[in-house]
Write an enzyme that holds these catalytic residues in place. Structure first.
Site, PDB file in Angstrom:
ATOM      1  CE  LYS A   1      -3.634  -2.245   2.261  1.00  0.00           C
ATOM      2  NZ  LYS A   1      -4.587  -2.461   3.420  1.00  0.00           N
TER       3      LYS A   1
ATOM      4  CD  GLU B   1      -5.167   6.044   3.954  1.00  0.00           C
ATOM      5  OE1 GLU B   1      -4.270   6.099   3.118  1.00  0.00           O
ATOM      6  OE2 GLU B   1      -5.980   5.664   4.040  1.00  0.00           O
TER       7      GLU B   1
ATOM      8  CG  HIS C   1     -12.117  -2.903   7.567  1.00  0.00           C
ATOM      9  ND1 HIS C   1     -12.240  -1.619   6.896  1.00  0.00           N
ATOM     10  CD2 HIS C   1     -11.989  -2.688   8.805  1.00  0.00           C
ATOM     11  CE1 HIS C   1     -11.758  -0.929   7.851  1.00  0.00           C
ATOM     12  NE2 HIS C   1     -11.633  -1.306   8.996  1.00  0.00           N
TER      13      HIS C   1
ATOM     14  NE  ARG D   1      -7.449 -10.245  -3.726  1.00  0.00           N
ATOM     15  CZ  ARG D   1      -8.575  -9.706  -3.429  1.00  0.00           C
ATOM     16  NH1 ARG D   1      -9.425  -9.695  -4.289  1.00  0.00           N
ATOM     17  NH2 ARG D   1      -8.511  -8.866  -2.180  1.00  0.00           N
TER      18      ARG D   1
END
Lengths: 167, 503, 503, 167
Positions: free
Chosen positions: C120, C204, C239, C296
């Site tokens: 990431k 972030e 998530h 993917r």
């Protein structure tokens, strides 16, 4: 164990034994290795040397229905000893000159074309059996005389029910 | 028709089409009412409905064809609409009128449209009036005073004798010589009288090696009519369709537009409302001839739904509520290709003889772009009282080749135990190079394609599997062999399954 | 890569995705090889394959994550390609390199692309370079000498701590105050180290009430890249996505085009080949920020396949063979709306606790515009060793409302016995007016939607049914009650079924 | 026949009888008419006054699993006479002060947080059970002392297996 497996006129006399989590089936010349999954349902997986097959399996009395690649096979499988006993019985009955006409599918008799005592030729229609919106002519398997006609127009018949006898 | 919302809908049918209609009802928030004969007391369409009413004994004449009993059930259940499905009462104008009298919406065309175009002779006359090409022939039924032989000679041999009412190939004969005309007219008339209660027959030129192309149309009560492209149904046997697909491999955009315009013109001429299908013959030279109109939803409507992204039953219900068509013609351009295989309980190795019985096992296909519309379940019965349809399998692909490969794959997943099925026929046909090239006609299956020589290719392998099964069974049933049927690597699983099955 | 046809493909996965890949292979005429752990010896993906090889004991680390054993199986079976599915080794660049070394095509992106963008932190850097907007934050992992609190304050609270590797919410924490930063960075690092073998985390800005919008992209080895529109995946919990749909109810054609162009730019920057997905956050003001790229096939790829009429696995295989993309950008405009419900063995009435066990009964939905991708069968087991996915149910509709109603209908047909499922959650969510209005964000399920107060609405009815079942069972098992379990109106049927089950 | 049907803490004491091809279940105030199809599978149709339901049915020992509208219910159904015997037995055992911690789902024990002899508060995590990629804290149902800890880190446990005992 020695088994006789029949499909119509085809006969397989095979020796079956357990081997390596599966079964070995040998037919004199040819040997198959068969593995079966251990579920109990009517659809299973069979693995042979030829690949992996999803098969349908049903047992009704003496016969097995096996569905492989969409094709339905009806087999009987008997111990060869039992098979010999049966053969003995058939030889004794002496019914070689007699042919039975049985309903190949369940349905309704719509028309009876011939009467008891009538002579019939091989392949001659004897009656009409309606099933699933289609009419099916039921023909005599051989030339001879109709010694018995059990079918009645308007009657519902089961698969295998005796309809007439030719001698 | 005054616009009104349908709240409860009775489905006057059984099997896969009853389920299919109920699915859309459920999506629209409409309560569903099933009707059933004694043969179908716990059939899937009865299980899925919100409410169910018995009609009568198994024969259709005493149950699914009894409009009076159906309307009684509608009254009891408070149904404000009836969907007839296909077959049974779906093209019966009289039933439509009975519904209207009972204040129940008939989800289908107006009775007058069925009267006007449901009869093939009338349909020919209407078509001529609307400038729609028909096969050269007699525009009326043959009367007792007609010289059928002379009429046939005038049309030109070979001629086709057809029943004015009904369909499915009954009362239909091809005659190639003058001397055979009289006898065949008589016999076809008798057959038609027996099958449809109407013995009138007519004559038309027999088109050699034609393709069966049909156009799906749809109208609303405001007079709008659109077409939803063609379906190719030339793969048939004794006039029973086996495979249907769309678009046709031989119809290009220009021909599609022309046939579509023609179909709309004829539908408008009878003020057609709801879903209908115009059947055409397409000859080798690319000329098409109107044959007849089916004033109902077709078995093969999913082909159209997949290529146009529609729900034809939903549109039927909306239109029956008085709404306008949910699409414009521009919304209906086809995307990709769809193909349907009818899965019937017929044995392709025994001259397609129907075989009823109990479905002992059923594994359905699924996955990408694959649709399975099924009317039975494991434990259910294919009864001799109705047709032998088990299910329809429809696959979509970006092009025809992809759709065909997808259908082969899906067929390979399908396992049905207990009755023979058409699956081996489909697998063999889909592999045929002529079929794959799109090179066939309505006589292809009967005259050019054969199941001979492919008689049960896996016979010895199947016998070996049966031997292994039988061996295992004997070992498990014999006490000395071990701990009984629960033996094997996963006894707990088997145990749980058996207990689940017991209750 | 030199173009070469794939003849035998090994699927290095299990469950529904393994079956889904094998379906396409079968349609393409490619032989399939399954691999399995001891927990999956007779699992559906093993049954369906042409050939199958054991990997090892049930734990993934000893089976599905053993790249060496998988390549050994590939060698034994003559497989010339490996498809990794999702999860397991699908985003493992090292495995990609092992495949290349073994001369086996890896059906997925090049290892360098996974290296470049799978992490990431690297992805953020790449995005900045390519002019793709990202959430304000730190463009590198936090080091031991960094003052994490000061960095967080510089970014502005709330901040999100994220693991550089991996996904699924592991190692992810929201921090709203400076004093909590140090501790959470440490804990997140430990969690990430345990889960992914890489403890690096970064920071972030935490976007409040964002939507999760992702763009499907596809590239070929000639450097062509297209996008296949967006999917909206904001319905998630911890998530884990629960429902995915496309198009997003809040993305219009202009935004779609802009996000698509952005995604293509980034994919081209890494020379991306095969299927990939760029995840974005979309804030309430309509601004979007790149989050990460999944290198993917995604679980939710069927949503895209239904609206674009594609087969993404087929395209992956074609591209792996060296072919160019089978579509141009213009071919890929979305038609209608598709929505997917994940059917996992989790109990929404018990805080989504996973519940393994044996599937004792399974009735799958089908019918118009309904896709069922399932990885288990009746008699099979949901094992504790793998995730709790049973199946995916995807429905298409002409618009979002129709797709939602169709999914509700299809869910109402689904019956699974033996393990709890998410079905009650889905039925409740699909009826929620906020969901239906498209008014939700990634925190919706956890913070605003509740299963409380709808606790098993049919409890007394269910109890009455159980009482009837138990009564019948006792009557049938008691000798004086009658002829035993085969009693009832259809003894022959029951008999046949039992015999069928015996063999 | 009088039956006690339980679901968690909910108890239904009902009278069940055959009637009109189906069953009547009455619970003092409320009466349900239930019809059931006669197939043997794990998925059946139940018709009640409330409508027609496709239900999932499985029996495992003393308990029934019923799936209705996607919702899974786990019931026990006992003859009320048997129920009374059980109640008698429980009163005798006198184990009121003891609470067992059992595995709610099958899984792997990853961490054991407390040792035998430790005091625990109500709701305090005692161990961590990993299943299906998630870690689940298993908490003490009440305050007390851990008199027994059977769980071991790294061990696989079945659903319902005894992990610890609090007194």
């Amino acid at each position: 164990m020695k088994l006789t497996v029949r499909h119509g006129d085809d006969v397989f006399t095979v020796e079956v034994a357990e081997s390596d989590g599966g079964y070995t089936v040998s037919n004199g010349g040819r040997t198959w290795h068969v593995r079966l999954d251990d579920r109990r349902g009517a659809i299973r997986t069979a693995v042979t040397d030829n690949g992996r097959h999803r098969v349908g399996v049903a047992r009704r009395g003496e016969s097995w229905e096996l569905v492989l690649d969409g094709i339905s096979y009806e087999f009987t499988a008997r111990d060869t000893r039992f098979e010999k006993l049966l053969a003995l019985g058939a030889a004794r009955s002496g019914a070689a000159g007699r042919a039975e006409i049985r309903a190949p599918i369940p349905g309704l008799i719509t028309t009876v074309l011939r009467n008891p005592g009538d002579p019939v030729a091989e392949g001659e229609p004897v009656l009409v059996l309606a099933a699933m919106k289609l009419e099916n002519e039921i023909r005599s398997p051989r030339a001879g005389k109709l010694v018995e006609v059990r079918a009645k127009a308007g009657a519902a018949v089961e698969k295998g029910e005796l309809l007439a006898v030719v001698e | 028709m005054k616009p009104r919302k349908i709240r409860t809908l009775l489905v006057a049918n059984r099997g896969e089409i009853a389920l299919r209609v109920m699915r859309t009802c459920r999506e629209m928030g409409i309560r569903t009412v099933a009707v059933y004969s004694d043969a179908d007391a716990w059939a899937p369409h009865v299980q899925v409905a919100d409410e169910a009413h018995r009609l009568g004994p198994p024969p259709a004449k005493e149950s699914y064809l009894r409009g009076d009993l159906i309307l009684e059930a509608a009254k009891k259940s408070g149904a404000d609409a009836v969907h007839p499905g296909y077959g049974f009462l779906s093209e019966n104008a009289e039933f439509g009128r009975m519904c209207a009298k009972a204040g129940v919406a008939f989800v289908g065309p107006r009775a007058e449209s069925i009267d006007a175009i449901g009869n093939k002779v009338h349909a020919r006359q209407l078509a001529k009036k609307a400038g729609v090409p028909t096969v050269p022939g007699l525009d009326r039924a043959i009367g007792p005073k007609d010289d059928a032989g002379a009429i046939a000679a005038g049309i030109g041999f070979p001629v086709l004798i057809k029943a004015a009412a009904g369909g499915g190939g009954r009362g239909m004969r091809v005659v190639r010589e003058a001397k055979d005309v009289e006898r065949n007219v008589r016999e076809a008339g008798n057959e038609a009288a027996g099958a449809f209660g109407d013995g009138s027959v007519f004559l038309e030129r027999y088109v050699e090696r034609p393709r069966h192309i049909e156009i799906q149309v749809f109208g609303d009560s405001a007079g709008n009519v659109v077409h939803l492209n063609e379906r190719e149904c030339s793969i048939q046997r004794r006039h029973q369709k086996l495979i249907e697909e769309g678009p046709s491999p031989v119809v290009d955009a220009a021909l599609r537009a022309e046939m579509g315009r023609t179909a709309i013109r004829l539908a408008k001429a009878v003020g057609y409302v709801s879903a209908g299908t115009l059947e055409f013959l397409l000859d080798a030279g690319g000329k098409f001839y109107f044959l007849e109109m089916n004033t109902r939803l077709q078995v093969e409507h999913p082909v159209t739904e997949m290529i146009t992204g529609t729900d034809l039953v939903k549109a039927q219900i909306l239109v029956a509520e008085g709404a306008k068509l949910p699409w414009t013609q521009d919304d209906l351009a086809p995307r990709g290709h769809a193909i349907e295989a009818r899965i019937t309980a017929e044995d392709p190795f025994a001259n397609f003889a129907p075989g009823g019985g109990t479905i002992l096992g059923l594994d359905a296909p699924s996955g990408p772009h694959t649709r399975w519309d099924c009317g039975v379940e494991a434990g259910g019965t294919i009864s001799m009282f109705y047709d032998s349809m088990i299910a329809k399998l429809i696959c979509w692909g970006r092009d025809r080749a992809e759709a065909i490969e997808r259908l082969r794959r899906a067929l390979s997943e399908l396992v049905i135990v207990g009755v023979p099925t058409l699956v081996p026929f489909h697998l063999h046909l889909l592999a045929d190079p002529r079929f794959r090239a799109g090179n066939f006609h309505t006589g292809f299956v009967e005259n050019e394609f054969s199941m001979k020589g492919i008689d049960r290719p896996h016979l010895d392998e199947a016998a070996a599997i049966v031997a292994a099964l039988e061996y295992r069974r004997r070992r498990q049933e014999t006490p000395e062999a071990g701990p009984g049927p629960a033996a094997g690597p996963s006894p707990w699983k088997s145990q749980a399954l058996r207990e689940g099955l017991r209750g």
